[in-house]
Design a protein around this motif. Structure first.
Motif, PDB file in Angstrom:
ATOM      1  N   HIS A  23       0.902   9.779   1.381  1.00 58.91           N
ATOM      2  CA  HIS A  23       1.494   8.971   2.311  1.00 58.91           C
ATOM      3  C   HIS A  23       0.565   8.008   2.642  1.00 58.91           C
ATOM      4  CE1 HIS A  23       4.939  10.937   3.428  1.00 58.91           C
ATOM      5  NE2 HIS A  23       4.338  12.075   3.461  1.00 58.91           N
ATOM      6  N   MET A  24       0.650   6.519   2.836  1.00 62.39           N
ATOM      7  CA  MET A  24       0.019   5.633   3.177  1.00 62.39           C
ATOM      8  C   MET A  24      -1.124   5.883   4.259  1.00 62.39           C
ATOM      9  SD  MET A  24       0.782   1.741   4.194  1.00 62.39           S
ATOM     10  CE  MET A  24       2.026   2.091   5.373  1.00 62.39           C
ATOM     11  N   VAL A  25      -2.512   5.739   4.118  1.00 63.03           N
ATOM     12  CA  VAL A  25      -3.471   5.974   5.186  1.00 63.03           C
ATOM     13  C   VAL A  25      -3.477   4.846   5.875  1.00 63.03           C
ATOM     14  CG1 VAL A  25      -4.544   7.850   3.738  1.00 63.03           C
ATOM     15  CG2 VAL A  25      -5.290   5.788   3.627  1.00 63.03           C
ATOM     16  N   TRP A  26      -4.130   5.120   7.208  1.00 63.27           N
ATOM     17  CA  TRP A  26      -4.071   4.015   8.155  1.00 63.27           C
ATOM     18  C   TRP A  26      -5.023   2.797   7.610  1.00 63.27           C
ATOM     19  CZ3 TRP A  26      -8.890   2.415  10.047  1.00 63.27           C
ATOM     20  CH2 TRP A  26     -10.174   3.463   9.941  1.00 63.27           C
ATOM     21  N   PRO A  27      -5.995   3.030   6.920  1.00 66.91           N
ATOM     22  CA  PRO A  27      -6.717   1.713   6.458  1.00 66.91           C
ATOM     23  C   PRO A  27      -5.862   0.639   5.752  1.00 66.91           C
ATOM     24  CG  PRO A  27      -8.142   3.657   6.084  1.00 66.91           C
ATOM     25  CD  PRO A  27      -6.771   3.956   6.404  1.00 66.91           C
ATOM     26  N   GLY A  28      -5.070   1.260   4.999  1.00 66.18           N
ATOM     27  CA  GLY A  28      -4.060   0.286   4.251  1.00 66.18           C
ATOM     28  C   GLY A  28      -3.070  -0.442   5.193  1.00 66.18           C
ATOM     29  N   ALA A  29      -2.510   0.304   6.242  1.00 65.01           N
ATOM     30  CA  ALA A  29      -1.791  -0.273   7.245  1.00 65.01           C
ATOM     31  C   ALA A  29      -2.610  -1.262   7.956  1.00 65.01           C
ATOM     32  CB  ALA A  29      -1.154   0.867   8.016  1.00 65.01           C
ATOM     33  N   VAL A  30      -3.803  -1.045   8.472  1.00 70.29           N
ATOM     34  CA  VAL A  30      -4.775  -2.110   9.109  1.00 70.29           C
ATOM     35  C   VAL A  30      -4.927  -3.230   8.127  1.00 70.29           C
ATOM     36  CG1 VAL A  30      -6.991  -2.165  10.204  1.00 70.29           C
ATOM     37  CG2 VAL A  30      -5.615  -0.136  10.559  1.00 70.29           C
ATOM     38  N   ALA A  31      -5.290  -2.937   6.913  1.00 67.93           N
ATOM     39  CA  ALA A  31      -5.577  -4.091   5.958  1.00 67.93           C
ATOM     40  C   ALA A  31      -4.160  -5.072   5.930  1.00 67.93           C
ATOM     41  CB  ALA A  31      -5.890  -3.567   4.724  1.00 67.93           C
ATOM     42  N   VAL A  82      -0.164  -8.377  -1.541  1.00 63.89           N
ATOM     43  CA  VAL A  82      -1.178  -8.371  -2.647  1.00 63.89           C
ATOM     44  C   VAL A  82      -2.564  -8.411  -2.333  1.00 63.89           C
ATOM     45  CG1 VAL A  82      -1.776 -10.156  -4.399  1.00 63.89           C
ATOM     46  CG2 VAL A  82       0.683  -9.661  -3.874  1.00 63.89           C
ATOM     47  N   VAL A  83      -2.905  -9.124  -1.388  1.00 64.48           N
ATOM     48  CA  VAL A  83      -4.617  -9.100  -1.113  1.00 64.48           C
ATOM     49  C   VAL A  83      -4.904  -7.683  -0.677  1.00 64.48           C
ATOM     50  CG1 VAL A  83      -6.134  -9.894   0.643  1.00 64.48           C
ATOM     51  CG2 VAL A  83      -4.524 -11.569  -0.422  1.00 64.48           C
ATOM     52  N   THR A  84      -3.845  -6.900   0.210  1.00 68.21           N
ATOM     53  CA  THR A  84      -4.199  -5.603   0.694  1.00 68.21           C
ATOM     54  C   THR A  84      -4.560  -4.644  -0.728  1.00 68.21           C
ATOM     55  OG1 THR A  84      -2.931  -5.534   2.483  1.00 68.21           O
ATOM     56  CG2 THR A  84      -3.442  -3.450   1.871  1.00 68.21           C
ATOM     57  N   ILE A  85      -3.666  -4.864  -1.821  1.00 61.74           N
ATOM     58  CA  ILE A  85      -3.961  -4.047  -3.054  1.00 61.74           C
ATOM     59  C   ILE A  85      -5.135  -4.520  -3.630  1.00 61.74           C
ATOM     60  CG2 ILE A  85      -2.687  -3.749  -5.168  1.00 61.74           C
ATOM     61  CD1 ILE A  85      -1.581  -1.921  -3.036  1.00 61.74           C
ATOM     62  N   LEU A  86      -5.408  -5.706  -3.693  1.00 63.49           N
ATOM     63  CA  LEU A  86      -6.724  -6.283  -4.267  1.00 63.49           C
ATOM     64  C   LEU A  86      -7.973  -5.742  -3.596  1.00 63.49           C
ATOM     65  CD1 LEU A  86      -5.864  -9.802  -5.154  1.00 63.49           C
ATOM     66  CD2 LEU A  86      -6.003  -8.002  -6.832  1.00 63.49           C
ATOM     67  N   PRO A 115       0.871  -1.307   0.000  1.00 61.90           N
ATOM     68  CA  PRO A 115       0.118  -0.177   0.066  1.00 61.90           C
ATOM     69  C   PRO A 115       0.763   1.158   0.099  1.00 61.90           C
ATOM     70  CG  PRO A 115      -0.116  -1.173   2.152  1.00 61.90           C
ATOM     71  CD  PRO A 115       0.539  -2.157   1.179  1.00 61.90           C
ATOM     72  N   ALA A 116       1.973   1.162   0.638  1.00 55.84           N
ATOM     73  CA  ALA A 116       2.863   2.271   0.632  1.00 55.84           C
ATOM     74  C   ALA A 116       3.336   2.768  -0.779  1.00 55.84           C
ATOM     75  CB  ALA A 116       4.082   2.198   1.487  1.00 55.84           C
ATOM     76  N   PHE A 117       3.582   1.672  -1.418  1.00 62.26           N
ATOM     77  CA  PHE A 117       4.090   2.256  -2.991  1.00 62.26           C
ATOM     78  C   PHE A 117       3.135   2.414  -3.553  1.00 62.26           C
ATOM     79  CE2 PHE A 117       4.626   0.674  -7.243  1.00 62.26           C
ATOM     80  CZ  PHE A 117       5.790   1.234  -7.515  1.00 62.26           C
TER      81      PHE A 117
END
Length: 168
Positions: free
Chosen positions: A102-110, A151-155, A86-88
């Protein structure tokens, strides 16, 4: 010294689930690195902690086939690999728009939730690495879990944008 490195400052001694505590600390620190220092420092930190993990776990375990639950440096490396995805995505969007994103928190949580699921479930390459029963297996199972989680986070993010926002 090796114990402090492998337990990530003794976080690995927390009960009842040292791996989850290690992942939680990793996601918070990884998010902070990316948020305040940027994507490239997160990549560098991920490479550094991975290399340190391979060395320190091998040095601590030697020829042992035991994987003590207190070793959580592998969790940090795997969790940071998951965060890179997610950061990329945000970093590359910022490059194309000229705006610093910047990466937002839902991406980090996922990434955290997906990483924990793959680390516990141990599908395919994760389980294969885990069955090695050596220092390399200790590190590789979490690194693979991190790749799968990323990968699942990006999907999931793409699905969210298509279904709920109607755009891509």
């Amino acid at each position: 010294m090796l114990r402090a490195i492998n337990t990530v400052g003794y976080v690995g001694l927390l009960k009842p689930a040292p791996g989850t505590w290690g992942s939680l600390v990793a996601v918070l620190v990884g998010w902070a690195i990316e948020h305040w220092l940027g994507f490239i420092p997160l990549v560098i930190a991920t490479i550094a902690v991975t290399a340190l993990g391979f060395w320190s776990v091998r040095a601590q375990l030697g020829d042992s086939t035991d994987d003590p639950s207190e070793i959580v440096i592998d969790e940090v490396a795997g969790q940071w690999v998951a965060l890179l995805f997610p950061a990329f995505g945000f970093w590359s969007r910022g490059l194309s728009t000229g705006v610093e994103l910047h990466m937002v928190w839902p991406g980090a949580v996922a990434a955290f939730v997906c990483f924990r699921l793959f680390d516990i479930w141990k599908p395919w390459l994760v389980g294969r690495a885990d069955r090695r029963h050596d220092a390399t297996g200790v590190m590789l199972d979490d690194l693979w879990a991190g790749v799968f989680a990323g990968v699942v986070t990006i999907l999931l993010a793409a699905l969210y944008h298509v279904v709920f926002l109607g755009m891509m």
